[in-house]
Enzyme design. Structure first.
Site, mmCIF file in Angstrom:
data_model
loop_
_atom_site.group_PDB
_atom_site.id
_atom_site.type_symbol
_atom_site.label_atom_id
_atom_site.label_comp_id
_atom_site.label_asym_id
_atom_site.label_seq_id
_atom_site.Cartn_x
_atom_site.Cartn_y
_atom_site.Cartn_z
ATOM 1 N N GLU B 51 12.864 -39.694 51.141
ATOM 2 C CA GLU B 51 11.880 -39.966 52.199
ATOM 3 C C GLU B 51 12.528 -40.331 53.532
ATOM 4 O O GLU B 51 11.952 -40.103 54.599
ATOM 5 C CB GLU B 51 10.908 -41.062 51.775
ATOM 6 C CG GLU B 51 9.927 -40.653 50.682
ATOM 7 C CD GLU B 51 10.475 -40.849 49.275
ATOM 8 O OE1 GLU B 51 11.696 -41.133 49.141
ATOM 9 O OE2 GLU B 51 9.697 -40.709 48.317
ATOM 10 N N PHE B 113 1.707 -51.492 39.882
ATOM 11 C CA PHE B 113 2.845 -50.572 39.830
ATOM 12 C C PHE B 113 3.011 -49.871 41.184
ATOM 13 O O PHE B 113 2.070 -49.318 41.736
ATOM 14 C CB PHE B 113 2.612 -49.533 38.725
ATOM 15 C CG PHE B 113 3.722 -48.518 38.649
ATOM 16 C CD1 PHE B 113 5.026 -48.905 38.333
ATOM 17 C CD2 PHE B 113 3.479 -47.186 38.927
ATOM 18 C CE1 PHE B 113 6.054 -47.979 38.280
ATOM 19 C CE2 PHE B 113 4.500 -46.251 38.876
ATOM 20 C CZ PHE B 113 5.798 -46.652 38.557
ATOM 21 N N GLN B 114 4.206 -49.906 41.719
ATOM 22 C CA GLN B 114 4.543 -49.299 43.006
ATOM 23 C C GLN B 114 3.705 -49.832 44.156
ATOM 24 O O GLN B 114 3.380 -49.114 45.096
ATOM 25 C CB GLN B 114 4.466 -47.774 42.922
ATOM 26 C CG GLN B 114 5.519 -47.220 41.970
ATOM 27 C CD GLN B 114 5.743 -45.732 42.088
ATOM 28 O OE1 GLN B 114 4.832 -44.984 42.428
ATOM 29 N NE2 GLN B 114 6.972 -45.300 41.829
ATOM 30 N N LYS B 163 -5.272 -45.211 47.345
ATOM 31 C CA LYS B 163 -5.603 -44.013 46.572
ATOM 32 C C LYS B 163 -7.118 -43.814 46.449
ATOM 33 O O LYS B 163 -7.610 -42.689 46.529
ATOM 34 C CB LYS B 163 -4.978 -44.150 45.177
ATOM 35 C CG LYS B 163 -4.974 -42.857 44.392
ATOM 36 C CD LYS B 163 -4.153 -43.013 43.120
ATOM 37 C CE LYS B 163 -4.066 -41.699 42.362
ATOM 38 N NZ LYS B 163 -3.208 -41.806 41.177
ATOM 39 N N MET B 475 34.518 -44.462 63.885
ATOM 40 C CA MET B 475 34.239 -45.444 64.927
ATOM 41 C C MET B 475 34.596 -46.854 64.469
ATOM 42 O O MET B 475 35.080 -47.669 65.252
ATOM 43 C CB MET B 475 32.764 -45.366 65.344
ATOM 44 C CG MET B 475 32.436 -46.236 66.534
ATOM 45 S SD MET B 475 33.492 -45.894 67.958
ATOM 46 C CE MET B 475 32.546 -44.637 68.805
HETATM 47 C C1 LIG Z 1 23.419 -46.637 58.397
HETATM 48 C C2 LIG Z 1 24.618 -47.156 59.117
HETATM 49 N N1 LIG Z 1 25.555 -47.884 58.465
HETATM 50 C C3 LIG Z 1 26.654 -48.338 59.116
HETATM 51 C C4 LIG Z 1 26.834 -48.072 60.441
HETATM 52 C C5 LIG Z 1 28.068 -48.592 61.170
HETATM 53 N N2 LIG Z 1 28.875 -47.472 61.669
HETATM 54 C C6 LIG Z 1 28.808 -47.036 62.948
HETATM 55 S S1 LIG Z 1 29.793 -45.719 63.244
HETATM 56 C C7 LIG Z 1 30.363 -45.707 61.669
HETATM 57 C C8 LIG Z 1 31.369 -44.721 61.207
HETATM 58 C C9 LIG Z 1 30.827 -43.341 61.176
HETATM 59 O O1 LIG Z 1 31.722 -42.523 60.499
HETATM 60 P P1 LIG Z 1 31.572 -40.960 60.466
HETATM 61 O O2 LIG Z 1 30.159 -40.612 60.093
HETATM 62 O O3 LIG Z 1 32.633 -40.360 59.664
HETATM 63 O O4 LIG Z 1 31.717 -40.577 62.016
HETATM 64 P P2 LIG Z 1 33.051 -40.721 62.921
HETATM 65 O O5 LIG Z 1 32.960 -42.026 63.620
HETATM 66 O O6 LIG Z 1 34.218 -40.639 62.022
HETATM 67 O O7 LIG Z 1 32.942 -39.590 63.875
HETATM 68 C C10 LIG Z 1 29.785 -46.746 60.941
HETATM 69 C C11 LIG Z 1 30.076 -47.052 59.517
HETATM 70 C C12 LIG Z 1 25.817 -47.340 61.094
HETATM 71 N N3 LIG Z 1 25.870 -47.067 62.401
HETATM 72 N N4 LIG Z 1 24.740 -46.885 60.417
#
Ligand SMILES: Cc1ncc(C[n+]2csc(CCOP(=O)(O)OP(=O)(O)O)c2C)c(N)n1
Ligand SMILES: [Mg+2]
Lengths: 194, 565
Positions: B51, B113-114, B163, B475
């Protein structure tokens, strides 16, 4: 007795739809934006579908306006006004249970109540309940005087406030009424009755 | 016409101009799914695999079209899986309507439920939400939901339908004409006093700068902003979501601002004597330290959301209104100006930036994300809609893929939601089927919603997936390199073979490891009418520069050293 001016307190008045969940929405907003609220009261108005909230804020008018702007964004909030400098009437109500088990306490209590718009509403063998109505500061002053006698229990309603003369925008029909009316109108246009 | 609640939902969707909805069935929404059969020819349902994907698809659809996107889920876990997508849409003011099933009214409150208190859960992350308790209220609730989602400052609206309400039968009448909502009245025009005050500040300014935000596109004020900039010769800096508001090759556009913005934009903001903030909200990622932010500048702030004015930055002139309307009031009285020296100064800064541009470096033997993105830009004629995920590749997209048209960069800005990119790209494609769509995603974020590969296959959605595989949560690794002495805790990733994965989903794919393979791979992806996946294996420890560390002063940027420095 001269009333002291309230310092640095602003009041926000909001008209809200009297629907389930509205108070929850407002509480959620305050929590989420970390707004600091001094007191909040909700009560009925002369329109059964509309409730009125008085929110007391311990901060400057700019902060109150921030709260007002956020409140205004809620769909169920019909109108909001910050009552800052404009002339207004405000009232706080306190019920105070005090010790009254000897002549001293009973006499002092009667004497204080005579000087305030306060009434002794219940007397028992050991305690009495007093009702005091007035502005927030006036109620506080009263409480300070009563305190030495011995306060056992107390509840305050929080203030309610109403601007003088100028009236807050007043919507007599709610969203629900309007929606029903629109529904009815289109039903009639289509030659159907719901 | 007597209809069931379920049929009323379908009829309402049709009347709101909906042709596609993204969803996943379950017990509490089953009557509505059953009703779909009757409407199949006019209302297409896309079966997602999670979802969250449905909510991002609705969001992507909304961002690409400006119309309301629709997602649908069952009660309990179905509804809670929408939460991330709703929060994402809320932060970026994206209009979506989510319809969720709920347990029957007599069961509400019994831990059935749910059963989940979905209106309670989504209260802070929706613009508004409803629990429908009377089938006679269903039609106008739906109408209100769409109205609230798309007007004013747009946002997600959720309608929770028990529902038994879906099964109940009533006379269906769709309320015609405008809804009157006493508590909902988005501002439109400015008063003349506000316009005059703004004009006075513009007239007095010697170093003005326009901060162009997402609101420009939502208001459709692109032409007005352009006129303002051109007539008064005001340089324009863009927010991440403001990219596309003006063509990026326009001589007055000086690039993105903020944490990974152009140094010249950030320096210009700090040196400016007037900020004209249009449809943006001074997020901390664009301001840095508020105490030292644009201290020499007066501020004009125009936004449709009054509560944004004076929230983070005090406005000398704050106007709550629809941007296009307000600028139309302002433009007739705007004097021509020129800001020669100021524009010159910014050009000098820009020159310094291009000397530090990694593309101008000699980097033999490594494939850089910046190169990949810039080459995708080149080989798509710069005209594709790109949908990014979150991370280094997202910021590098913003830096190396100039956008000429509005709503051609779709990205999760406010919430920074990893997993957004791929499903949002699918949703966008349904909204604008004639556009070329590229999902540019990181190896981390892609794995959060890659189950939608099955959706893309089942629906044969023509999206091109570019996985920027640096084998790192890049990042976060960058922050660890800069602020945690390269302790790469929980950021290196052992990834699946993305090409084999694509094979498993029967999706054509390529792997690119050299720069000279990019052109061919892009051409390959463009030649296939259906989903494709290209894995770009890039340098592991690339950095995104410039960078304003979180909370630092906006001018206090970490810059890439110049060659030989
Ligand atoms: C749902 C979620 N969890 C954690 C983060 C923290 N976060 C920001 S950038 C990043 C790394 C992203 O890695 P990747 O998708 O490989 O992209 P890259 O930076 O390597 O281009 C993380 C873990 C986030 N923004 N969103
Ligand atoms: Mg990565």
């Amino acid at each position: 007795m001269a009333q002291q001016p309230t310092v640095n307190k602003v009041t926000v008045v909001a008209l809200v739809e009297n629907e389930p969940g509205v108070l929850n929405r407002i509480a959620s907003l305050f929590r989420r934006r970390a707004f600091n609220i001094d007191s909040l009261t909700v009560g009925r108005t002369h329109k059964p579908d509309i409730s009125r909230m008085t929110i007391r804020v311990d901060a400057g008018p700019e902060y109150a306006r921030k709260i007002a702007n956020n409140l205004q964004k809620l769909v169920n909030v019909i109108d909001v006004r910050v009552i800052d400098n404009e002339p207004h009437i405000e009232r706080d109500l306190a019920l105070i249970k005090v010790r009254s088990d000897d002549a001293y306490s009973r006499n002092t209590l009667t004497e204080i109540c005579d000087r305030y718009p306060a009434r002794i509403v219940d007397v028992g063998p050991h305690v009495a309940i007093i009702e005091m109505v007035g502005t927030e500061t006036f109620v506080e002053k009263f409480i300070d005087e009563v305190r030495p006698i011995g306060i056992i229990e107390m509840i305050r309603t929080g203030i309610v406030s109403m601007g003088r003369g100028t009236r807050i925008h007043d919507t007599s029909v709610t969203r629900r009424d309007l929606a029903r009316a629109a529904l009815q109108a289109s039903a009639m246009r289509n030659g159907r009755i719901v | 016409m007597r209809l069931t609640g379920s049929e009323i939902i379908m009829e309402c969707l049709l009347r709101e101009g909906v042709h596609v909805m993204f969803g996943y069935p379950g017990g509490a929404i089953l009557p509505t799914y059953d009703a779909m059969a009757k409407y199949e020819d006019r209302l297409h349902h896309v079966l997602v695999r999670h979802e969250q994907g449905a909510s991002h698809m609705a969001d992507g659809y909304a961002r690409a079209t400006g119309e309301v996107g629709v997602c649908i889920a069952t009660s309990g876990p179905g509804a809670t899986n929408l939460v991330t997508g709703l929060a994402t849409a809320m932060m970026d003011s994206s209009p979506i309507v989510a319809i969720t099933g709920q347990v029957p009214i007599p069961a509400i409150g019994s831990d059935a439920f749910q059963e989940t208190d979905v209106t309670g859960v989504t209260l802070p992350i929706t613009k508004h939400n409803y629990l429908v308790t009377d089938v006679d209220e269903l039609a106008y609730t739906m109408k209100e939901a769409f109205h609230i989602a798309r007007t004013g400052r747009p946002g997600p609206v959720l309608v929770d339908v028990p529902k038994d309400i879906q099964n109940a039968v009533t006379e269906f009448i769709y309320p015609e004409g405008h809804l009157i909502l006493p508590g909902y009245d988005p501002p439109a025009a400015a008063n003349s006093h506000e316009i005059d005050a703004a004009l006075r500040l513009i007239d007095q300014a010697e170093r003005p700068i326009i901060l162009a935000g997402h609101g420009i596109m939502m208001s459709g004020a692109m032409q007005e902003v352009r006129e303002l900039a051109e007539r008064a010769q005001i340089p324009v800096a863009l927010t991440l979501l403001g990219k596309g508001a003006l063509p990026e090759d326009h001589p007055l556009v000086i690039g993105m601002m903020g944490m990974h913005g152009e140094a010249s934009s950030n320096l210009a903001i700090q040196e400016a004597d007037l900020l004209i903030a249009l449809g943006m909200r001074f997020d901390d990622r664009v301001t840095g330290n508020l105490k030292t932010y644009a201290v020499n500048a007066r501020k004009i702030h125009i936004d449709i959301d009054r509560s944004e004015l004076n929230k983070n930055v005090r406005a000398d002139v704050g106007i709550a209104g629809d941007l296009k309307t307000v600028l139309k009031q302002l433009l007739p009285k705007l004097e021509r100006k020129s800001h020669h020296d100021w524009i010159h100064q910014i050009r000098d800064w820009l020159e310094d930036s291009s000397e530090r541009d990694i593309l101008n470096y000699d980097t033999p033997g490594v494939l850089l994300t910046a190169q990949v993105i810039n080459d995708i830009w080149r080989h798509t004629g710069g005209d594709a809609i790109t949908v990014t995920d979150v991370g280094q590749h997202q910021m590098l997209e913003a830096q190396y893929y100039p956008h000429q048209r509005p709503s051609t960069l779709l990205t999760s800005g406010g919430l920074g939601t990893m997993g957004f990119g791929f499903p949002a790209a699918i949703g966008a494609k349904f909204g604008v089927p004639d556009e070329e769509i590229w999902a540019i995603v990181g190896d981390g974020g892609f794995q959060m919603t890659l189950c939608e590969l099955a959706t893309a296959r089942q629906e044969n959605v023509n999206v091109n997936i570019a996985i920027i595989n640096n084998h790192f949560l890049g990042m976060v690794r960058q922050w660890q390199e800069l602020f945690f002495e390269k302790r790469y805790q929980a950021t290196p990733m052992v990834n699946p073979d993305f090409c084999k994965l694509a094979d498993a989903y029967d999706i054509p794919n390529r792997r690119v490891t050299q720069r000279d393979e990019i052109e061919d791979a892009v051409a390959f992806a463009r030649s296939i009418n259906g989903p494709t996946l290209i894995e770009f294996v890039v340098e592991k420890e690339e950095m995104v520069y410039p960078m304003v560390p979180a909370g630092a002063d906006l001018h206090d940027m970490k810059r890439r050293p110049k060659p030989g420095e």
